[in-house]
Design a protein around this motif. Structure first.
Motif: not given
Lengths: 491, 507, 103
Positions: B46, B50-52, C73, C76
């Motif tokens: 990621t 952020c979790g992108c 890690d 999302s």
């Protein structure tokens, strides 16, 4: 149904089954229709959306049970710099006139989880920059006690709406006094929590190291109930912390001693010649009342507090100049209508047309204090002064003071337009509240009297970090002893 | 991936308008001073805050969220794995890891920078110092490395540009060398070694073309003997090792030309154009920048304690230099072979897998020869990935084993290998040998018969040989192999031929 | 430190950095207002601070000894691309459109 309800009474009636969220919503919407326009307090009032929200609250009550929802059926108004997914979040600015939030702020999620629901979004000074609510791109908010007067700012819509009983509670944000000063101007309670207590995720940033979300309510008990829900560590906000002394409403209920035996510090610097005489009278009486309630009064000094406005206007504008750089007309928000422009022109026209005068002024000030050659003299120096001010507060508390008592604002509400031409006069109206943000402390404003013209005056209590309990217990004791909070504007 | 082969391309003739003799006279008079800044994209799942997903090649803006799009009200939260990767890098180059470091905002407006600032580290980076050792034995000191977020990508059309923010927020470490490099070749070597290192560490895939390993070069020149540095220019957009060397060479000549004509070098940001081989000043960078750095208020200082550093030290894989030393000892390889094989960790793993498969049937040196010559050539031409190549280590091992056991000759093996590369490995070398009847003839009586036929068919050459032209021995070997379709055991052919020729000489 | 003179050039330079374009009368207005605020802010220079050389505002932030929080890690969900794009003032496909950038 009367709308003269408190948070506490709504929750009780919902639990008793004598009230439903929809009935609550309908009653407040009905009242709002008549009054919001006069005050210009609301930016977005979507009745269908509000009723859908109320339905969501009812559903939650059905699933989980009202007894387990601390804010079951409580309608909340939201300052328009807090994101509610699917609804407009304009920050009182043309540059975000049509911006629809793509996610929910953490506070919105927490409120809904607790059974509360969003009733509408409120007017504010553009990007929370202002102390009178005259800096909104959508027109000024008016003070419900006298429509010729300002409600204070930047959470002017929040304070005016709660004072006019358009909701029992509103969320505001406070960077230099933006919850407490309007609460004081509108005769209600406003709490700025310790920095890190309430998640800033979803609060459109102004001064990131200063901003906190907090409640504006009609009384201290309601503030405690809402704070219980807002407080909590949030993994989405790196500056959020686990509050070591949460459980405010419970603490209020179990503490009958109030101010008895407490030491209340009076910082001399806030009671000098700059204080409006009428405010001075209210404060002197408040000090006497506090003493009567059993507190010991101690005069203290905050030697560097007079530099707080200067330090604040460097730090807050520096942070704001970066925070507002994202509004560039590329991914969302306003873009200049002029065709065929270059990229540079696109940026400049978009931002010049989209931001109001005060915002542009602060962006330029912040840009200047960070620019090459000036950083040390302004930004670095201001941060050192900030530390000195924090240490002044710490020393006052270390000297045996439990809470500090000050005016919330050196003046009572002023007339619309009165201070617009002088930026400095406007900035100085935050002199009593700014130091609290610089030091990251909790502060609360509670009503403590009225001027001869009938306008509200507020006093501020300040506690050490994470001592919201002390603050609320003290304010609650004062409130019971004086009952200024029961006054309502006749609107 | 398509790996160290990028390096081999640098030996191709340069297309840049650089004339060799011109270059050498310039270098006689001027000494280049080169410092390199490398941006390594860390291969975390990621983004930094952020979790992108960081996956490459998604449709524009498909890997974005309110945080990396810079929507109002969002806040960054640091990715733990990024810090771990960064620590591993610092350990590998023996840098000083700072107990406390600070993120800062670097402010400028650009469409690929959604927030109007980049979150990076400025006056307190997470590590300083460290070094890289070059092939020449020279050390290049590192100034610092810091953690920062990548920008998105702008694509330019005729009238508009288009902004894709999939890359915005991808974690980077920026590695800044001291200006210790004195020639373009060392610059390229430094970069190859750095790339090999981050790949071994498994923290960056080192893909120059996809931009996961990017280099900017700071170059100045000074008259030989002068101590004071000249004015430097920064070259951006260097996306292959070959272009890096070309760009630096061109830039040196450009600056020398200016100085030779009594002109001054202006401090500028240059863009390298691979098509023309020239560097050109960037127009957009003409205005001076004032980045207005200040500490990022949305993050607290980053503290890295000793326990965490030790934990990451334990997670360190074998690094290229150590691996090369081990290869020399354990596999009895030359320094050169060891260096080539360990220049890429996947290649090194592939080699060791082949050695294991061959299991002593041939020497490790022979395996190394196969991997570094035949295999690398095909892999390079066909852009094979060493992790999942079409010809696996099992296939190659089986093939080499067939040579070792004398089942096929080396020549047949090479033909087979090329066939496998072209058409795929089918059922493997063993099956192919069976199907095509390629089993080597080791029956001496059969070999004897063929050789006698060859000798009888070439009476002229035989006469010359018998008359003393020993060189013709090779001719008879070639003829024999040709007649037999390469299937005869070459050693046996040699032995039998010698025996028969000696017999005829005597006879 | 000497007093800052806020002249038109300084206003122009700062507006430039902040990507704002100001008309001539606006430059005058901001010159006056910024002058006023900056001369007030300059009182900071008279503060005698005794924090010591080692004290830095950037490292002093947060609870002493604490480090900025770190997340695992884990991927999302990204925003559905239509939602990421739908408020774009100009777009082509799923990319944001801007006037051609000159490099």
């Amino acid at each position: 149904m009367t709308v003269n309800l408190t948070v506490k009474s709504i929750v009780e009636q919902i639990r008793a089954g004598s009230l439903t969220p929809t009935a609550v919503a309908e009653a407040y919407l009905q009242r709002t229709k008549n009054i919001a326009q006069k005050l210009n307090s609301h930016l977005h009032l979507d009745e269908a959306a509000a009723l859908a929200e109320a339905k969501g609250s009812a559903q939650r009550i059905k699933e989980i049970g009202a007894d387990r929802l601390p804010l079951a059926g409580v309608p909340i108004l939201i300052k328009d710099n807090i994101c509610v997914r699917g609804s407009k979040t304009t920050c009182g600015s043309k540059i975000l006139e049509n911006y629809v939030a793509t996610y929910d702020a953490t506070v919105i999620r927490r409120l809904r989880d607790a059974g509360a629901f969003v009733l509408g979004k409120l007017n504010m000074d553009e990007f929370a920059m202002g102390s009178s609510n005259e800096n909104s791109a959508f027109g000024p908010v008016r003070n419900p006690w006298n429509l010729d007067y300002v409600p204070g700012g930047s959470s002017g819509g929040s304070a005016a709406a709660v004072a006019a009983r358009l909701a029992p509670v509103a969320l505001g944000s406070d960077t230099g006094g933006s919850i407490r000063q309007p609460a004081s101007f509108c005769g209600i309670v406003g709490l700025k929590p310790t920095y890190g207590t309430v998640s800033r995720f979803g609060l459109v940033a102004f001064g990131s190291s200063l901003d906190q979300i907090g409640p504006l309510t009609c009384n201290v008990e309601d503030a405690a109930m809402v704070m219980d829900v807002l407080t909590g560590l949030d993994a989405k906000d790196s500056t959020s912390v686990q509050h070591p002394h949460a459980g405010f409403a419970k603490a209020l209920a179990s503490h009958s001693d109030g101010l008895k035996g407490k030491t209340v510090g009076i910082p001399e610097e806030f009671f000098d010649s700059g204080l409006d005489p009428e405010v001075g009278v209210c404060l002197e009486r408040a000090i006497a009342d506090v003493q009567k309630a059993g507190a010991k009064i101690k005069r203290v000094r905050l030697p560097n507090i007079s530099y707080s406005v200067a330090a604040y206007y460097v730090i807050a504008t520096a942070e704001a100049s970066a925070n507002l750089a994202r509004f560039d007309g590329i991914r969302y928000g306003y873009r200049t209508k002029e065709a065929g422009v270059s990229l540079k022109e696109l940026y400049r026209k978009t931002r010049s047309e989209g931001f109001g005068q005060e915002v542009k002024q602060r962006i330029m000030l912040g840009t200047f204090v960070l620019s090459s050659g000036y950083y040390d003299a302004f930004y670095a120096k201001a941060n050192k002064v900030r530390e000195l001010i924090s240490r002044d507060f710490a020393a006052a508390f270390d000297s045996g003071v439990d809470v500090l008592l000050t005016p919330t604002s050196p003046t009572p509400p002023f007339k619309l337009g009165e201070k617009l031409s002088d930026p400095l006069a406007m900035y100085l109206s935050d002199i009593c509240t700014i130091g609290v943000n610089l030091a990251g402390l909790p502060g609360i404003s509670v009503p403590c009297g009225r001027t001869n013209a009938g306008l509200p005056v507020g006093m501020q209590l300040i506690a050490p970090k994470f001592n919201e309990q002390t603050l609320l217990i003290g304010a609650h004791a004062y409130e019971r002893a004086t009952e200024w909070h029961k006054d309502q504007p006749a609107i | 991936m398509n790996a160290p082969q990028n390096g081999t391309k640098t030996s191709r003739p340069s297309e840049a308008p650089v004339n060799k003799s011109q270059e050498s006279t310039v270098l006689d008079r001027y000494e280049p001073v080169i410092g390199l800044e490398v941006h390594c994209q860390l291969k975390t799942k990621t983004k930094l805050f952020c979790g992108c997903s960081t996956s490459f090649g998604a449709m524009p803006n498909h890997n974005t969220c309110p945080i990396c799009l810079g929507h109002p009200g969002v806040l960054p939260v640091l990715n733990r794995e990024v810090v771990n990767f960064a620590i591993r890098f610092a350990l590998a180059v023996e840098a000083n890891i700072h107990e406390i470091s600070v993120f800062a905002r670097k402010q400028y407006f650009y469409p690929d920078l959604p927030k109007g600032y980049q979150i990076t580290q400025f006056d307190l980076p997470y590590c300083t110092g460290g070094k890289m050792i070059l092939a020449s034995g020279k050390a290049v000191r590192l100034m610092r490395a810091h953690i920062e977020e990548d920008a998105g990508k702008n694509v330019h059309g005729d009238e508009s540009s288009y902004v894709d923010l999939n890359r915005a927020g991808v974690p980077l470490i920026e590695i800044v060398s001291e200006a210790d490099i004195r020639n373009p070749e060392d610059a390229a070597d430094y970069l190859k070694r750095l790339r090999s290192l981050v790949r071994s560490l498994d923290i960056c895939d080192g893909n120059l073309e996809e931009g996961s390993f990017r280099c900017d070069a700071n170059i100045s020149i000074r008259p030989r003997g002068q101590e004071k540095f000249g004015t430097r220019c920064e070259i951006k957009n260097l996306n292959s090792f070959r272009n890096i060397e070309r760009a630096i060479k061109y830039e040196i000549l450009r600056q020398a030309d200016l100085l030779d004509h009594g002109e001054k070098v202006l401090q500028q940001t240059m863009l390298f154009d691979a098509a023309s081989g020239k560097t050109q000043a960037m127009r957009s960078k003409e205005e001076s920048h004032d980045y207005r750095y200040f500490p990022e208020p949305d993050l607290l200082p980053l503290r890295i304690d000793a326990a965490r550093i030790e934990e990451q030290r334990k997670a360190l894989p074998e690094l290229p230099e150590a691996m090369a030393r081990r290869f020399q000892e354990q596999h009895a390889l030359s320094a050169y072979d060891a260096a080539v094989l360990t220049s890429d960790k996947d290649l090194a793993n592939f080699y060791e897998a082949v050695v294991k498969r061959v299991d002593g049937a041939v020497t490790e040196k022979i395996v190394a020869n196969w991997v570094t010559s035949e295999y690398l050539r095909e892999a390079n031409n066909r852009s094979w990935d060493f992790i999942n190549p079409p010809i696996t280590s099992d296939h190659l091992g089986e093939l080499i084993e067939l040579i070792g056991k004398g089942v096929i000759s080396g020549r047949i093996a090479k033909t087979l290998f090329e066939e496998m590369a072209e058409k795929g490995p089918g059922n493997g070398p063993k099956a192919m040998v069976q199907e095509q009847g390629l089993v080597q003839v080791s029956d001496t009586s059969e070999i004897r018969g063929v050789i006698n036929n060859v000798l009888d068919a070439n009476p002229g050459q035989l006469a010359e040989y018998l008359g003393g032209r020993d060189k013709l021995f090779g001719f008879f070997v070639g003829q024999t192999m040709k007649v037999s379709g390469g299937k005869m055991n070459p050693q046996l052919v040699n032995d039998v031929l010698k025996e028969l020729l000696d017999a005829r000489r005597k006879g | 430190m000497s007093k800052i003179q806020v002249d038109r050039e300084l206003v122009r330079k700062v507006a430039d950095l902040a990507q704002l374009s100001l008309s001539d009368p606006e430059i005058g207005l901001y010159q006056e207002r910024l002058s006023k605020v900056l001369s007030y802010v300059e009182q900071l220079n008279s503060v005698h601070e005794s924090l010591g050389q080692d004290w830095r505002p950037d490292t002093a932030r947060g609870v002493p000894g604490s480090s900025t929080p770190e997340r695992a890690d884990l991927v999302s969900d990204s925003l559905p691309v239509e939602e990421a794009m739908k408020q774009a003032p100009a777009r082509i496909g799923t990319a944001f459109q801007v006037p051609r950038i000159i490099e």
